[in-house]
Design an enzyme around this catalytic site. Structure first.
Site, PDB file in Angstrom:
ATOM      1  N   PRO A 279      30.230  27.383  21.814  1.00 51.14           N
ATOM      2  CA  PRO A 279      29.300  26.652  21.716  1.00 51.14           C
ATOM      3  C   PRO A 279      29.005  25.397  20.853  1.00 51.14           C
ATOM      4  O   PRO A 279      29.737  25.348  19.758  1.00 51.14           O
ATOM      5  CB  PRO A 279      28.196  28.005  20.951  1.00 51.14           C
ATOM      6  CG  PRO A 279      29.365  28.755  20.664  1.00 51.14           C
ATOM      7  CD  PRO A 279      30.502  28.728  21.454  1.00 51.14           C
ATOM      8  N   ASN A 280      28.045  24.843  21.034  1.00 47.37           N
ATOM      9  CA  ASN A 280      27.706  23.337  20.253  1.00 47.37           C
ATOM     10  C   ASN A 280      28.628  22.485  20.577  1.00 47.37           C
ATOM     11  O   ASN A 280      28.556  21.147  20.314  1.00 47.37           O
ATOM     12  CB  ASN A 280      27.582  23.764  18.856  1.00 47.37           C
ATOM     13  CG  ASN A 280      26.262  24.839  18.462  1.00 47.37           C
ATOM     14  OD1 ASN A 280      25.268  24.581  18.948  1.00 47.37           O
ATOM     15  ND2 ASN A 280      26.745  25.822  17.871  1.00 47.37           N
TER      16      ASN A 280
ATOM     17  N   ARG B  48      26.963  14.382  16.315  1.00 46.57           N
ATOM     18  CA  ARG B  48      26.527  15.187  15.062  1.00 46.57           C
ATOM     19  C   ARG B  48      27.650  15.142  13.823  1.00 46.57           C
ATOM     20  O   ARG B  48      29.042  15.566  14.624  1.00 46.57           O
ATOM     21  CB  ARG B  48      25.747  16.380  14.981  1.00 46.57           C
ATOM     22  CG  ARG B  48      24.576  16.239  15.881  1.00 46.57           C
ATOM     23  CD  ARG B  48      23.199  15.898  14.728  1.00 46.57           C
ATOM     24  NE  ARG B  48      22.013  16.107  15.437  1.00 46.57           N
ATOM     25  CZ  ARG B  48      21.425  15.370  16.186  1.00 46.57           C
ATOM     26  NH1 ARG B  48      22.077  14.393  16.587  1.00 46.57           N
ATOM     27  NH2 ARG B  48      20.120  15.639  16.764  1.00 46.57           N
TER      28      ARG B  48
ATOM     29  N   TYR C 126      33.871  16.469  12.450  1.00 52.53           N
ATOM     30  CA  TYR C 126      34.359  16.852  13.832  1.00 52.53           C
ATOM     31  C   TYR C 126      34.606  15.319  14.506  1.00 52.53           C
ATOM     32  O   TYR C 126      35.014  15.422  15.553  1.00 52.53           O
ATOM     33  CB  TYR C 126      33.235  17.686  14.705  1.00 52.53           C
ATOM     34  CG  TYR C 126      32.934  18.849  14.157  1.00 52.53           C
ATOM     35  CD1 TYR C 126      33.751  20.113  14.237  1.00 52.53           C
ATOM     36  CD2 TYR C 126      31.689  19.167  13.781  1.00 52.53           C
ATOM     37  CE1 TYR C 126      33.520  21.147  13.531  1.00 52.53           C
ATOM     38  CE2 TYR C 126      31.427  20.432  12.898  1.00 52.53           C
ATOM     39  CZ  TYR C 126      32.269  21.332  13.054  1.00 52.53           C
ATOM     40  OH  TYR C 126      31.861  22.612  12.539  1.00 52.53           O
TER      41      TYR C 126
ATOM     42  N   ASN D 209      39.061  26.305  22.542  1.00 55.13           N
ATOM     43  CA  ASN D 209      38.184  26.303  20.970  1.00 55.13           C
ATOM     44  C   ASN D 209      37.032  27.191  21.127  1.00 55.13           C
ATOM     45  O   ASN D 209      35.803  26.688  21.869  1.00 55.13           O
ATOM     46  CB  ASN D 209      37.842  24.622  20.843  1.00 55.13           C
ATOM     47  CG  ASN D 209      37.104  24.458  19.453  1.00 55.13           C
ATOM     48  OD1 ASN D 209      36.854  25.518  18.732  1.00 55.13           O
ATOM     49  ND2 ASN D 209      37.056  23.407  19.193  1.00 55.13           N
TER      50      ASN D 209
ATOM     51  N   ALA E  53      32.059  28.780  17.114  1.00 58.20           N
ATOM     52  CA  ALA E  53      31.713  29.979  16.251  1.00 58.20           C
ATOM     53  C   ALA E  53      31.973  31.480  16.679  1.00 58.20           C
ATOM     54  O   ALA E  53      31.923  32.311  15.788  1.00 58.20           O
ATOM     55  CB  ALA E  53      29.909  30.003  16.286  1.00 58.20           C
TER      56      ALA E  53
ATOM     57  N   GLU F 195      44.949  28.529  20.404  1.00 54.34           N
ATOM     58  CA  GLU F 195      43.617  28.462  20.050  1.00 54.34           C
ATOM     59  C   GLU F 195      43.654  26.879  19.140  1.00 54.34           C
ATOM     60  O   GLU F 195      44.274  26.791  18.492  1.00 54.34           O
ATOM     61  CB  GLU F 195      43.313  29.580  19.062  1.00 54.34           C
ATOM     62  CG  GLU F 195      42.047  29.685  18.078  1.00 54.34           C
ATOM     63  CD  GLU F 195      41.980  30.874  17.114  1.00 54.34           C
ATOM     64  OE1 GLU F 195      42.748  31.476  16.812  1.00 54.34           O
ATOM     65  OE2 GLU F 195      41.018  30.482  16.200  1.00 54.34           O
TER      66      GLU F 195
ATOM     67  N   HIS G 174      41.155  24.322  16.670  1.00 52.77           N
ATOM     68  CA  HIS G 174      39.880  23.823  16.219  1.00 52.77           C
ATOM     69  C   HIS G 174      40.023  22.577  15.576  1.00 52.77           C
ATOM     70  O   HIS G 174      41.204  22.077  15.252  1.00 52.77           O
ATOM     71  CB  HIS G 174      39.763  24.782  14.828  1.00 52.77           C
ATOM     72  CG  HIS G 174      39.603  25.984  15.335  1.00 52.77           C
ATOM     73  ND1 HIS G 174      38.515  26.660  15.592  1.00 52.77           N
ATOM     74  CD2 HIS G 174      40.428  27.288  15.426  1.00 52.77           C
ATOM     75  CE1 HIS G 174      38.444  28.117  15.763  1.00 52.77           C
ATOM     76  NE2 HIS G 174      39.667  28.410  15.665  1.00 52.77           N
TER      77      HIS G 174
ATOM     78  N   ARG H 181      37.612  25.160   4.934  1.00 54.14           N
ATOM     79  CA  ARG H 181      36.143  25.190   5.033  1.00 54.14           C
ATOM     80  C   ARG H 181      35.572  26.449   4.308  1.00 54.14           C
ATOM     81  O   ARG H 181      36.355  27.352   3.748  1.00 54.14           O
ATOM     82  CB  ARG H 181      35.550  25.084   6.272  1.00 54.14           C
ATOM     83  CG  ARG H 181      36.285  23.579   6.854  1.00 54.14           C
ATOM     84  CD  ARG H 181      35.756  23.331   8.349  1.00 54.14           C
ATOM     85  NE  ARG H 181      34.335  23.495   8.526  1.00 54.14           N
ATOM     86  CZ  ARG H 181      33.368  23.531   9.354  1.00 54.14           C
ATOM     87  NH1 ARG H 181      34.081  23.530  10.678  1.00 54.14           N
ATOM     88  NH2 ARG H 181      32.271  23.175   9.379  1.00 54.14           N
TER      89      ARG H 181
HETATM   90  O1  CA2 Z   1      36.650  22.710  14.039  1.00 50.16           O
HETATM   91  C1  CA2 Z   1      36.228  23.171  15.279  1.00 50.16           C
HETATM   92  O2  CA2 Z   1      36.585  22.875  16.270  1.00 50.16           O
HETATM   93  C2  CA2 Z   1      35.456  24.572  15.126  1.00 50.16           C
HETATM   94  O3  CA2 Z   1      35.867  25.372  16.073  1.00 50.16           O
HETATM   95  C3  CA2 Z   1      34.067  23.891  15.488  1.00 50.16           C
HETATM   96  C4  CA2 Z   1      32.940  25.143  15.452  1.00 50.16           C
HETATM   97  C5  CA2 Z   1      32.949  25.867  14.230  1.00 50.16           C
HETATM   98  O4  CA2 Z   1      32.169  27.005  14.075  1.00 50.16           O
HETATM   99  C6  CA2 Z   1      34.369  26.438  13.909  1.00 50.16           C
HETATM  100  O5  CA2 Z   1      34.320  26.813  12.574  1.00 50.16           O
HETATM  101  C7  CA2 Z   1      35.450  25.314  13.923  1.00 50.16           C
HETATM  102  C8  CA2 Z   1      31.617  24.511  15.407  1.00 50.16           C
HETATM  103  C9  CA2 Z   1      31.255  23.548  16.295  1.00 50.16           C
HETATM  104  C10 CA2 Z   1      29.898  22.835  16.226  1.00 50.16           C
HETATM  105  O6  CA2 Z   1      29.901  21.769  17.143  1.00 50.16           O
HETATM  106  C11 CA2 Z   1      29.398  20.554  16.868  1.00 50.16           C
HETATM  107  C12 CA2 Z   1      29.527  19.424  17.342  1.00 50.16           C
HETATM  108  C13 CA2 Z   1      28.916  18.346  17.165  1.00 50.16           C
HETATM  109  C14 CA2 Z   1      28.374  18.138  15.869  1.00 50.16           C
HETATM  110  C15 CA2 Z   1      28.297  19.287  15.130  1.00 50.16           C
HETATM  111  C16 CA2 Z   1      28.683  20.360  15.447  1.00 50.16           C
END
Ligand code: CA2
Length: 144
Positions: free
Chosen positions: A11-12, A19, A24, A73, A76, A97, A99, A106
């Site tokens: 997700p996201n 963002r 990221y 990846n 969340a 896996e 990230h 964090r």
């Molecule tokens: O660092 C990573 O790849 C994470 O898997 C990203 C997740 C976070 O929950 C993990 O702890 C680490 C969050 C992804 C959010 O995606 C975004 C994309 C663009 C801008 C902001 C957030």
């Protein structure tokens, strides 16, 4: 033809590069896909993203039937999803896996990934560059 490597994104991550670039980076998911395809060379690669847990579970099932390796990846869902963990436990091949950020630097809620219990290896903190590293490693582990 070899079996495909599956690169799955949670997700996201469709918002990547748009963002929070300080966490990221500024690489978009489309650019990440291109990096993965370049790393895979002639090997087939399925690159997918979903904001829905069940869809990720279904794709892991597809990879169990048809794939040689998984790079995931889970975003969340790493920290919440026993369903994704259970699905990954059924996969017989290598699971990386990944990230983008170093989750261990964090907040505490990012420290305990369920997915790590099924992962062959974990890459965190290399930014988008972690993806081609993961693809190459997964293909090597899968011996394709
Ligand atoms: O660092 C990573 O790849 C994470 O898997 C990203 C997740 C976070 O929950 C993990 O702890 C680490 C969050 C992804 C959010 O995606 C975004 C994309 C663009 C801008 C902001 C957030």
């Amino acid at each position: 033809m070899n079996k495909p490597i599956y690169v799955l994104n949670g997700p996201n991550l469709n918002r990547l590069g748009k963002r929070e670039p300080h966490i990221y980076g500024s690489t978009t998911l489309a650019e990440v896909e291109a990096m993965c395809r370049a790393a895979a060379g002639d090997n087939p690669l399925e690159f997918r993203q979903s904001n829905r847990e069940y869809e990720l579970v279904d794709w892991i099932h597809e990879a169990i039937d048809e794939g040689c390796a998984i790079v995931i990846n889970p975003a969340a869902y790493s920290f919440t999803s026993i369903a994704i963990l259970d699905a990954l436990k059924m996969f017989p091949g290598p699971i990386i896996e990944l990230h983008i950020s170093n989750i261990h630097r964090r907040e505490a809620h990012y420290h305990k990934s369920y997915v790590s219990l099924a992962a062959t290896a974990i890459i965190a903190g290399l930014g988008a560059e972690g993806y081609p590293v993961a693809v190459r490693a997964a293909l090597k582990l899968a011996e394709v």
